[in-house]
Write a protein that holds these residues in place. Structure first.
Motif, PDB file in Angstrom:
ATOM      1  N   GLN A   1       0.964  -1.284  -0.093  1.00 31.36           N
ATOM      2  CA  GLN A   1       0.001   0.036  -0.169  1.00 31.36           C
ATOM      3  C   GLN A   1       0.816   1.256   0.118  1.00 31.36           C
ATOM      4  N   LEU A   2       1.986   1.318   0.806  1.00 27.56           N
ATOM      5  CA  LEU A   2       2.955   2.422   0.991  1.00 27.56           C
ATOM      6  C   LEU A   2       3.576   2.668  -0.479  1.00 27.56           C
ATOM      7  N   ALA A   3       3.833   1.516  -1.214  1.00 25.36           N
ATOM      8  CA  ALA A   3       4.424   1.590  -2.453  1.00 25.36           C
ATOM      9  C   ALA A   3       3.670   2.368  -3.439  1.00 25.36           C
ATOM     10  N   GLY A   4       2.519   2.333  -3.349  1.00 27.65           N
ATOM     11  CA  GLY A   4       1.574   3.171  -4.344  1.00 27.65           C
ATOM     12  C   GLY A   4       1.694   4.677  -4.039  1.00 27.65           C
ATOM     13  N   TRP A   5       2.191   5.133  -2.688  1.00 30.81           N
ATOM     14  CA  TRP A   5       2.215   6.552  -2.823  1.00 30.81           C
ATOM     15  C   TRP A   5       3.528   6.930  -3.366  1.00 30.81           C
ATOM     16  N   VAL A   6       3.451   8.387  -4.145  1.00 30.76           N
ATOM     17  CA  VAL A   6       4.485   8.966  -4.801  1.00 30.76           C
ATOM     18  C   VAL A   6       4.816  10.259  -4.121  1.00 30.76           C
ATOM     19  N   LEU A   7       6.193  10.345  -4.093  1.00 33.08           N
ATOM     20  CA  LEU A   7       6.544  11.624  -3.648  1.00 33.08           C
ATOM     21  C   LEU A   7       6.765  12.806  -4.543  1.00 33.08           C
TER      22      LEU A   7
ATOM     23  N   GLY B   1      -4.926   8.565  -6.391  1.00 31.85           N
ATOM     24  CA  GLY B   1      -5.100   9.995  -7.156  1.00 31.85           C
ATOM     25  C   GLY B   1      -5.259  11.274  -6.241  1.00 31.85           C
ATOM     26  N   ILE B   2      -5.096  10.930  -5.018  1.00 35.58           N
ATOM     27  CA  ILE B   2      -5.382  12.479  -4.178  1.00 35.58           C
ATOM     28  C   ILE B   2      -4.160  13.079  -3.740  1.00 35.58           C
ATOM     29  N   TRP B   3      -4.039  14.328  -3.873  1.00 35.40           N
ATOM     30  CA  TRP B   3      -2.939  14.933  -3.406  1.00 35.40           C
ATOM     31  C   TRP B   3      -3.007  15.111  -1.768  1.00 35.40           C
ATOM     32  N   ARG B   4      -1.954  14.938  -1.264  1.00 32.80           N
ATOM     33  CA  ARG B   4      -1.802  15.447   0.285  1.00 32.80           C
ATOM     34  C   ARG B   4      -0.553  16.078   0.489  1.00 32.80           C
ATOM     35  N   ARG B   5      -0.604  16.892   1.562  1.00 30.19           N
ATOM     36  CA  ARG B   5       0.406  17.866   2.159  1.00 30.19           C
ATOM     37  C   ARG B   5       1.000  17.079   3.155  1.00 30.19           C
ATOM     38  N   ILE B   6       2.078  16.524   3.285  1.00 27.40           N
ATOM     39  CA  ILE B   6       2.418  15.654   4.696  1.00 27.40           C
ATOM     40  C   ILE B   6       3.583  16.665   5.358  1.00 27.40           C
ATOM     41  N   LYS B   7       3.426  16.182   6.623  1.00 27.10           N
ATOM     42  CA  LYS B   7       4.252  16.990   7.719  1.00 27.10           C
ATOM     43  C   LYS B   7       4.765  15.858   8.644  1.00 27.10           C
ATOM     44  N   VAL B   8       5.786  16.239   9.327  1.00 31.48           N
ATOM     45  CA  VAL B   8       6.363  15.311  10.645  1.00 31.48           C
ATOM     46  C   VAL B   8       5.318  14.920  11.555  1.00 31.48           C
ATOM     47  N   ASP B   9       4.963  14.009  11.963  1.00 28.71           N
ATOM     48  CA  ASP B   9       3.941  13.563  12.859  1.00 28.71           C
ATOM     49  C   ASP B   9       2.573  13.247  12.349  1.00 28.71           C
ATOM     50  N   ASN B  10       2.300  13.586  11.053  1.00 25.02           N
ATOM     51  CA  ASN B  10       1.286  13.138  10.442  1.00 25.02           C
ATOM     52  C   ASN B  10       1.152  11.760  10.384  1.00 25.02           C
ATOM     53  N   GLU B  11      -0.373  11.122  10.293  1.00 30.83           N
ATOM     54  CA  GLU B  11      -0.727   9.679  10.036  1.00 30.83           C
ATOM     55  C   GLU B  11      -0.978   9.668   8.649  1.00 30.83           C
ATOM     56  N   LEU B  12      -0.056   9.067   7.710  1.00 33.65           N
ATOM     57  CA  LEU B  12      -0.313   8.829   6.419  1.00 33.65           C
ATOM     58  C   LEU B  12      -1.505   7.817   6.159  1.00 33.65           C
TER      59      LEU B  12
END
Length: 128
Positions: free
Chosen positions: A37-43, A62-73
């Motif tokens: 599942q994590l391999a499907g995410w693209v930085l 296909g949903i964009w997310r803003r990710i910061k430290v301590d966020n739960e992916l």
């Protein structure tokens, strides 16, 4: 008649539910499912500021997310670090390895090269 149909359906469903898993299918562990599942995410990129870094990631849906430290992916996956080198996340302690890392795909500084080439082309254009 209606009561016997429901009783028959109940018996069939309970028997089907009690059947063991197919022994010929490969068994996939929860850690392998999570890693897939994590391999499907693209930085896609990292935006840095004086306070914190923010990663732009594209989910498998296909949903964009803003990710910061301590966020739960996703449930059970917490972002550990976000920097220009990439993003790393901490996975459940029972999984090995216990971290997962994303790096930006493509060559380094590709955006800078395109901007410099585009600017140089614009300067040498005759006209306006």
């Amino acid at each position: 008649m209606n009561r016997s149909v429901w009783l028959g359906l109940f018996i069939v469903m309970s028997c089907a539910h009690a059947m063991p898993a197919n022994p010929f299918l490969p068994q996939v562990s929860p850690c392998e499912k999570l890693t897939a599942q994590l391999a499907g995410w693209v930085l896609q990129g990292v935006i840095g500021s004086a306070v914190t870094n923010t990663a732009l990631m594209l989910s498998p849906q296909g949903i964009w997310r803003r990710i910061k430290v301590d966020n739960e992916l996703v449930p059970g996956v917490r972002i550990e670090s976000v920097n220009e080198a990439g993003v790393s996340a901490k996975i459940a302690p029972t999984c090995q390895p216990a971290t997962y890392r994303w790096e930006i795909k493509g060559k380094n500084h590709a955006m800078d090269t395109s901007n410099v080439a585009g600017a140089a082309t614009a300067i040498h254009k005759p006209g306006r």
